[in-house]
Design an enzyme around this catalytic site. Structure first.
Site, PDB file in Angstrom:
ATOM      1  N   GLY A  45      25.971 -31.342 112.571  1.00  0.00           N
ATOM      2  CA  GLY A  45      26.914 -31.162 113.571  1.00  0.00           C
ATOM      3  C   GLY A  45      27.149 -29.538 113.703  1.00  0.00           C
ATOM      4  O   GLY A  45      27.189 -28.776 112.662  1.00  0.00           O
ATOM      5  N   GLN A  50      31.365 -21.549 115.865  1.00  0.00           N
ATOM      6  CA  GLN A  50      30.551 -21.297 114.597  1.00  0.00           C
ATOM      7  C   GLN A  50      29.262 -20.376 114.949  1.00  0.00           C
ATOM      8  O   GLN A  50      28.711 -19.964 113.996  1.00  0.00           O
ATOM      9  CB  GLN A  50      30.045 -22.518 114.067  1.00  0.00           C
ATOM     10  CG  GLN A  50      31.027 -23.486 113.450  1.00  0.00           C
ATOM     11  CD  GLN A  50      30.432 -24.825 112.849  1.00  0.00           C
ATOM     12  OE1 GLN A  50      30.082 -25.653 113.324  1.00  0.00           O
ATOM     13  NE2 GLN A  50      30.238 -24.564 111.431  1.00  0.00           N
ATOM     14  N   CYS A  92      30.749 -27.730 105.394  1.00  0.00           N
ATOM     15  CA  CYS A  92      30.600 -27.023 106.688  1.00  0.00           C
ATOM     16  C   CYS A  92      29.741 -25.997 106.626  1.00  0.00           C
ATOM     17  O   CYS A  92      29.720 -25.375 105.697  1.00  0.00           O
ATOM     18  CB  CYS A  92      32.039 -26.697 107.019  1.00  0.00           C
ATOM     19  SG  CYS A  92      32.038 -25.737 108.495  1.00  0.00           S
ATOM     20  N   LEU A  93      28.824 -25.716 107.799  1.00  0.00           N
ATOM     21  CA  LEU A  93      27.889 -24.573 107.830  1.00  0.00           C
ATOM     22  C   LEU A  93      28.709 -23.235 107.857  1.00  0.00           C
ATOM     23  O   LEU A  93      27.979 -22.206 107.340  1.00  0.00           O
ATOM     24  CB  LEU A  93      27.029 -24.596 108.960  1.00  0.00           C
ATOM     25  CG  LEU A  93      26.254 -25.930 109.306  1.00  0.00           C
ATOM     26  CD1 LEU A  93      25.517 -25.742 110.792  1.00  0.00           C
ATOM     27  CD2 LEU A  93      25.218 -25.809 108.014  1.00  0.00           C
ATOM     28  N   HIS A 134      35.285 -33.752 112.537  1.00  0.00           N
ATOM     29  CA  HIS A 134      35.258 -32.376 111.990  1.00  0.00           C
ATOM     30  C   HIS A 134      34.814 -31.510 113.047  1.00  0.00           C
ATOM     31  O   HIS A 134      35.452 -30.198 113.299  1.00  0.00           O
ATOM     32  CB  HIS A 134      33.811 -32.417 111.041  1.00  0.00           C
ATOM     33  CG  HIS A 134      33.572 -31.094 110.317  1.00  0.00           C
ATOM     34  ND1 HIS A 134      33.753 -30.975 109.123  1.00  0.00           N
ATOM     35  CD2 HIS A 134      32.921 -30.042 111.004  1.00  0.00           C
ATOM     36  CE1 HIS A 134      33.208 -29.845 108.660  1.00  0.00           C
ATOM     37  NE2 HIS A 134      32.896 -28.999 110.012  1.00  0.00           N
ATOM     38  N   GLU A 135      33.883 -31.751 114.074  1.00  0.00           N
ATOM     39  CA  GLU A 135      33.739 -30.975 115.202  1.00  0.00           C
ATOM     40  C   GLU A 135      34.708 -30.735 116.141  1.00  0.00           C
ATOM     41  O   GLU A 135      35.135 -29.639 116.527  1.00  0.00           O
ATOM     42  CB  GLU A 135      32.480 -31.342 115.886  1.00  0.00           C
ATOM     43  CG  GLU A 135      31.069 -31.396 114.938  1.00  0.00           C
ATOM     44  CD  GLU A 135      30.793 -30.262 114.171  1.00  0.00           C
ATOM     45  OE1 GLU A 135      31.044 -29.255 114.544  1.00  0.00           O
ATOM     46  OE2 GLU A 135      30.218 -30.560 113.253  1.00  0.00           O
ATOM     47  N   HIS A 138      36.919 -28.134 114.583  1.00  0.00           N
ATOM     48  CA  HIS A 138      36.597 -26.768 114.782  1.00  0.00           C
ATOM     49  C   HIS A 138      36.866 -26.205 116.115  1.00  0.00           C
ATOM     50  O   HIS A 138      37.501 -25.070 116.319  1.00  0.00           O
ATOM     51  CB  HIS A 138      35.064 -26.849 114.773  1.00  0.00           C
ATOM     52  CG  HIS A 138      34.568 -26.566 113.568  1.00  0.00           C
ATOM     53  ND1 HIS A 138      34.607 -25.569 112.936  1.00  0.00           N
ATOM     54  CD2 HIS A 138      33.476 -27.335 112.868  1.00  0.00           C
ATOM     55  CE1 HIS A 138      34.005 -25.462 111.712  1.00  0.00           C
ATOM     56  NE2 HIS A 138      33.051 -26.652 111.549  1.00  0.00           N
TER      57      HIS A 138
HETATM   58 NI    NI Z   1      32.029 -27.165 110.134  1.00  0.00          NI
END
Ligand code: NI
Length: 169
Positions: A45, A50, A92-93, A134-135, A138
């Site tokens: 995701g 991000q 998380c990236l 999660h997204e 963000h």
């Molecule tokens: Ni994330």
């Protein structure tokens, strides 16, 4: 085009993103770039903040390219239903190399717009439900570490501070 992933510490990750109201070719290109950037970073995701773009856009593919039909575009997503509970490891990236157990709803329905601006609802379970939450978080400037204990969160933040000082972040 593959965008570099913005890491924790950048204010763009902690402010609410703006609604999308224009559905044009530029948006289509951005979505393609977001999928490409997500796959390059080996994520399931990715939210626009991000990659430094403060707009309410996220892409999800919990099968990681295995099922082309699993590619989901979420524009202006809103969580409309949450049921049950699941607890498992989440990362998380934008906070690479850290993972923590997070309790989330097991079944989640999201209402969003697609690439053409058409509204749809999609219900996901387990990892997909987790990705929706999660997204969407963000896009509200919220990171998964806000769902863990203050003690664990402070430990992660301290480690990141050290890495920043050492030029490793
Ligand atoms: Ni994330």
């Amino acid at each position: 085009m593959i965008y570099p992933i913005v890491k924790f510490g950048d204010p763009v990750l902690e402010k609410p993103s703006a609604e999308v109201s224009v559905f044009n070719e530029e948006l289509k290109k951005l979505l393609e770039d977001m999928f490409e950037s997500m796959y390059a970073a080996r994520g399931v995701g990715l939210a626009a903040p991000q990659i430094g773009i403060s707009k309410r856009i996220a892409v999800v593919d919990v099968t990681f390219k295995e099922d082309p039909g699993a590619r989901l575009v979420l524009i202006n997503p809103v969580i409309v239903k949450k049921e049950g509970r699941q607890r498992s490891s989440e990362g998380c990236l934008s906070i690479p190399d850290f993972r923590e157990d997070v309790t989330r709803a097991k079944t989640v329905t999201v209402r969003a717009q697609d690439v053409d601006g058409k509204f749809f609802e999609h219900t996901g379970e387990d990892l997909l439900a987790r990705a929706f939450l999660h997204e969407t978080d963000h896009l509200n400037g919220k990171l998964y570490i806000s769902h863990i204990s203050a003690l664990k969160r402070d430990l992660i933040k301290r480690k990141i501070k050290k890495m920043v000082k050492a030029g490793e972040w």
